[in-house]
Design an enzyme around this catalytic site. Structure first.
Site, PDB file in Angstrom:
ATOM      1  N   ASP A  37      34.303 -14.824 -96.280  1.00  0.00           N
ATOM      2  CA  ASP A  37      34.152 -14.141 -97.555  1.00  0.00           C
ATOM      3  C   ASP A  37      33.510 -15.109 -98.550  1.00  0.00           C
ATOM      4  O   ASP A  37      33.751 -16.306 -98.482  1.00  0.00           O
ATOM      5  CB  ASP A  37      35.531 -13.744 -98.090  1.00  0.00           C
ATOM      6  CG  ASP A  37      36.250 -12.726 -97.204  1.00  0.00           C
ATOM      7  OD1 ASP A  37      35.640 -12.199 -96.286  1.00  0.00           O
ATOM      8  OD2 ASP A  37      37.446 -12.487 -97.425  1.00  0.00           O
ATOM      9  N   HIS A  89      34.873 -19.177-102.174  1.00  0.00           N
ATOM     10  CA  HIS A  89      35.924 -18.159-102.105  1.00  0.00           C
ATOM     11  C   HIS A  89      37.213 -18.742-102.681  1.00  0.00           C
ATOM     12  O   HIS A  89      37.233 -19.893-103.093  1.00  0.00           O
ATOM     13  CB  HIS A  89      36.075 -17.745-100.632  1.00  0.00           C
ATOM     14  CG  HIS A  89      36.853 -16.492-100.424  1.00  0.00           C
ATOM     15  ND1 HIS A  89      36.686 -15.368-101.179  1.00  0.00           N
ATOM     16  CD2 HIS A  89      37.821 -16.181 -99.512  1.00  0.00           C
ATOM     17  CE1 HIS A  89      37.505 -14.427-100.746  1.00  0.00           C
ATOM     18  NE2 HIS A  89      38.205 -14.902 -99.739  1.00  0.00           N
ATOM     19  N   ASP A  95      43.320 -11.074 -93.382  1.00  0.00           N
ATOM     20  CA  ASP A  95      42.384 -10.090 -92.796  1.00  0.00           C
ATOM     21  C   ASP A  95      41.361 -10.742 -91.872  1.00  0.00           C
ATOM     22  O   ASP A  95      40.563 -10.056 -91.242  1.00  0.00           O
ATOM     23  CB  ASP A  95      41.688  -9.268 -93.896  1.00  0.00           C
ATOM     24  CG  ASP A  95      40.994 -10.109 -94.946  1.00  0.00           C
ATOM     25  OD1 ASP A  95      41.531 -11.162 -95.318  1.00  0.00           O
ATOM     26  OD2 ASP A  95      39.891  -9.714 -95.395  1.00  0.00           O
ATOM     27  N   HIS A 133      38.362 -18.337 -92.596  1.00  0.00           N
ATOM     28  CA  HIS A 133      39.366 -18.824 -93.544  1.00  0.00           C
ATOM     29  C   HIS A 133      40.694 -18.153 -93.253  1.00  0.00           C
ATOM     30  O   HIS A 133      40.771 -17.226 -92.431  1.00  0.00           O
ATOM     31  CB  HIS A 133      38.916 -18.611 -94.989  1.00  0.00           C
ATOM     32  CG  HIS A 133      38.780 -17.178 -95.419  1.00  0.00           C
ATOM     33  ND1 HIS A 133      37.987 -16.260 -94.769  1.00  0.00           N
ATOM     34  CD2 HIS A 133      39.340 -16.496 -96.469  1.00  0.00           C
ATOM     35  CE1 HIS A 133      38.044 -15.097 -95.399  1.00  0.00           C
ATOM     36  NE2 HIS A 133      38.861 -15.212 -96.420  1.00  0.00           N
TER      37      HIS A 133
HETATM   38 ZN   LIG Z   1      38.510 -11.015 -96.306  1.00  0.00          ZN
HETATM   39 ZN   LIG Z   2      39.225 -13.908 -98.136  1.00  0.00          ZN
END
Ligand SMILES: [Zn+2]
Ligand SMILES: [Zn+2]
Length: 306
Positions: free
Chosen positions: A213, A142, A66, A62
């Site tokens: 995530d 998420h 990060d 995604h």
């Molecule tokens: Zn992340």
């Molecule tokens: Zn994320």
């Protein structure tokens, strides 16, 4: 044939205590995959002696920074190293625009071609397939569109049992055996040897699922049922469960519950919050629910045996 997962980054949103944001390098059947490419991923490739020019497919879960902010640095390095072969990039909508914008303003044209593949949100789909394996997306839950990835070997052929092989078989008869057929007389078509008498069962088909995530989401259990290795994010401990649900992340105990329900063989946890200097509380929490759990820390390589 190797099936190896090397952890390049284990940190959550920000780097902390020497941990870097998410990135993994996967070696399987002469393919070199990268999953996520957090900041510093190329430095990690160098540190752990992984040949970055070999990477042919990069899967981005995604578009939170990060998980992809290391990409531009890696692309420029590959360019300066005169990479010429195509690089396949898989992500949700927007990454092509992000990359081409940066290239446009630096007046750069890469030496190699990037082939963009756009993932479909909330849909399970096969995004890569060859003779030996498939990669499919795992819809996650998420804050923005996010997909995990499931790498799975296809069923393998039976293996010729050299100890039982009679003398003088023709090449075509050996090929037939490998393909699962009986050995037949080339002229009459009569069965000379049954396939199961001269072959051993196939080696097992291995699988790896990457889920990050995501908040606790039982919807993914069915898709990762019985995989050899599950990587599941464990950003927080149960003590910070409220923070986890607010940010749509998981706790270590929740990750372990998913592993337990899916009866996976091994669980790796990562994407650790910067609030934890020591990771043992996260591991201890997961292990009480799912004993075969490991911390996915920088430099660790996990091998899945055949
Ligand atoms: Zn992340
Ligand atoms: Zn994320």
């Amino acid at each position: 044939m190797p099936f190896k997962i090397t952890i390049l980054g284990s940190s959550g949103a920000v780097p902390a205590y020497g941990r870097l944001p998410s990135s993994q390098f996967i070696e399987i059947k002469n393919h070199y995959f990268m999953i996520d490419c957090g900041e510093g991923a190329q430095l990690q490739l160098m540190k752990y002696d992984v040949h970055m020019h070999r990477i042919d497919h990069i899967f981005i879960s995604h578009l939170h920074g990060d998980h992809y902010l290391g990409l531009m640095g890696l692309l420029f390095t590959l360019h300066l190293n005169r990479r010429a072969t195509d690089l396949h990039l898989y992500s949700h909508k927007g990454l092509d625009e992000i990359i081409t914008t940066q290239l446009r303003y630096s007046k750069s044209a890469l030496n190699f071609k990037i082939v963009f593949h756009t993932l479909t949100p909330e849909k399970q789909e096969i995004i890569f397939e060859d003779k030996h394996l498939t990669v499919e997306t795992i819809p996650l839950s998420h804050k923005i569109a996010c997909s995990g990835f499931l790498i799975r070997e296809k069923n393998k052929p039976r293996r010729i049992d050299k100890d039982k092989l009679p003398q003088g078989l023709l090449i075509q008869q050996l090929v037939d055996l490998k393909n699962g057929a009986d050995v037949v007389d080339q002229n009459t078509g009569a069965v000379l040897y049954k396939n199961e008498d001269l072959t051993l069962p196939p080696r097992k088909s291995r699988s790896y699922a990457y889920c990050s995530d995501t908040q606790y989401y039982e919807g993914l259990v069915k898709q990762v049922q019985d995989v050899d290795v599950l990587y599941h994010e464990a950003t927080f401990t149960q003590e910070d469960e409220e923070k986890a649900s607010e940010t749509m992340h998981s706790t270590a105990r929740q990750a372990a519950h998913i592993a337990q329900q899916a009866t996976v063989k091994k669980l790796l946890i990562g994407h650790f919050s910067a609030r934890y200097k020591e990771l043992s509380p996260l591991l201890n929490e997961a292990v009480t629910v799912f004993p075969n759990t490991y911390l996915a820390q920088e430099g660790n390589t996990f091998t899945i045996d055949e």
